[in-house]
Enzyme design. Structure first.
Site, mmCIF file in Angstrom:
data_model
loop_
_atom_site.group_PDB
_atom_site.id
_atom_site.type_symbol
_atom_site.label_atom_id
_atom_site.label_comp_id
_atom_site.label_asym_id
_atom_site.label_seq_id
_atom_site.Cartn_x
_atom_site.Cartn_y
_atom_site.Cartn_z
ATOM 1 N N ASP A 55 61.310 127.053 -10.515
ATOM 2 C CA ASP A 55 61.099 125.893 -10.292
ATOM 3 C C ASP A 55 62.535 125.166 -10.246
ATOM 4 O OD1 ASP A 55 58.516 124.392 -10.525
ATOM 5 O OD2 ASP A 55 59.870 122.898 -11.550
ATOM 6 N N GLY A 76 63.781 120.864 2.398
ATOM 7 C CA GLY A 76 63.909 120.245 1.210
ATOM 8 C C GLY A 76 65.331 119.203 1.221
#
Ligand code: IMP
Length: 185
Positions: A65, A140
């Site tokens: 994460d 991203g």
């Protein structure tokens, strides 16, 4: 060893790093859409995700994460990075920063591993800056993150170059060292 994510880019980077090592392991991509709990702590989010992934997989697995923490925005978007990336995106972040002189940011990675007994976690961080203009390439936040001491954004780097320094690499090196040591015992 299985890696759970909905994001193939993360897997590609991880797989490239792991396969370049000696006496290494094979990583299999387990595509899963895991829920992100509401928490202001990246570690808690990662731990919850690996428990979800283990429930589905029923054997040892790890997740990763990440969060982008921008100093002038009081560390926003941080744990909300995924949502912010989907909603306002890179242009939205550049707009929020406007002409602020402080462009400092850091990318953090947490790897969480679970084998049904105990959760282990490993962290990685890279410091850098948010450019004034959007750059091209990558995925991203890659186009808006320029690592410290680099002229290029993550987006402008090839995978090998990004993998030498990324937050993900730092966390993964720690994880692999621990995991391979465990197996030798
Ligand atoms: P996630 O919640 O771990 O998937 O990551 C939070 C956000 O950071 C997502 O929008 C990802 O696309 C983004 N992200 C994570 N790692 C990277 C990276 O290495 N480069 C660019 N964006 C990233």
């Amino acid at each position: 060893m299985d890696f759970a994510s909905s994001n193939i880019n993360k897997y590609n980077e991880i797989n490239n790093l792991v396969s370049a090592k000696k006496n290494t392991i094979k990583i299999a991509f387990k595509k899963m859409e895991l829920k992100e709990i509401q928490s202001d702590n990246l570690l808690e989010v990662a731990k919850d995700k690996v428990l979800q992934a283990f429930k589905i997989n029923q054997k040892e697995i790890f997740v990763e994460d990440d969060g982008l923490f921008i100093e002038a925005l009081n560390d926003f978007p941080g744990v909300y990075s995924s949502y912010i990336n989907k909603t306002i995106g890179n242009i939205g972040i550049l707009d929020l920063l406007g002409n602020k002189v402080n462009r400092k940011a850091s990318f953090k990675s947490i790897i969480a591993f679970y084998d049904g007994h105990k959760i282990k976690s490993f962290t990685g961080e890279i410091k850098g800056n948010i450019p004034f203009d959007l750059t091209k390439g990558g995925w991203g936040f890659d186009p808006i993150f320029v690592p410290k001491n680099s002229q290029l954004s993550f987006g402008q780097m090839d995978l090998i170059t990004k993998n030498k320094i990324s937050h993900r690499r730092v966390a993964l090196d720690k994880f692999l060292e621990w995991y391979l040591n465990q197996r030798r015992k």
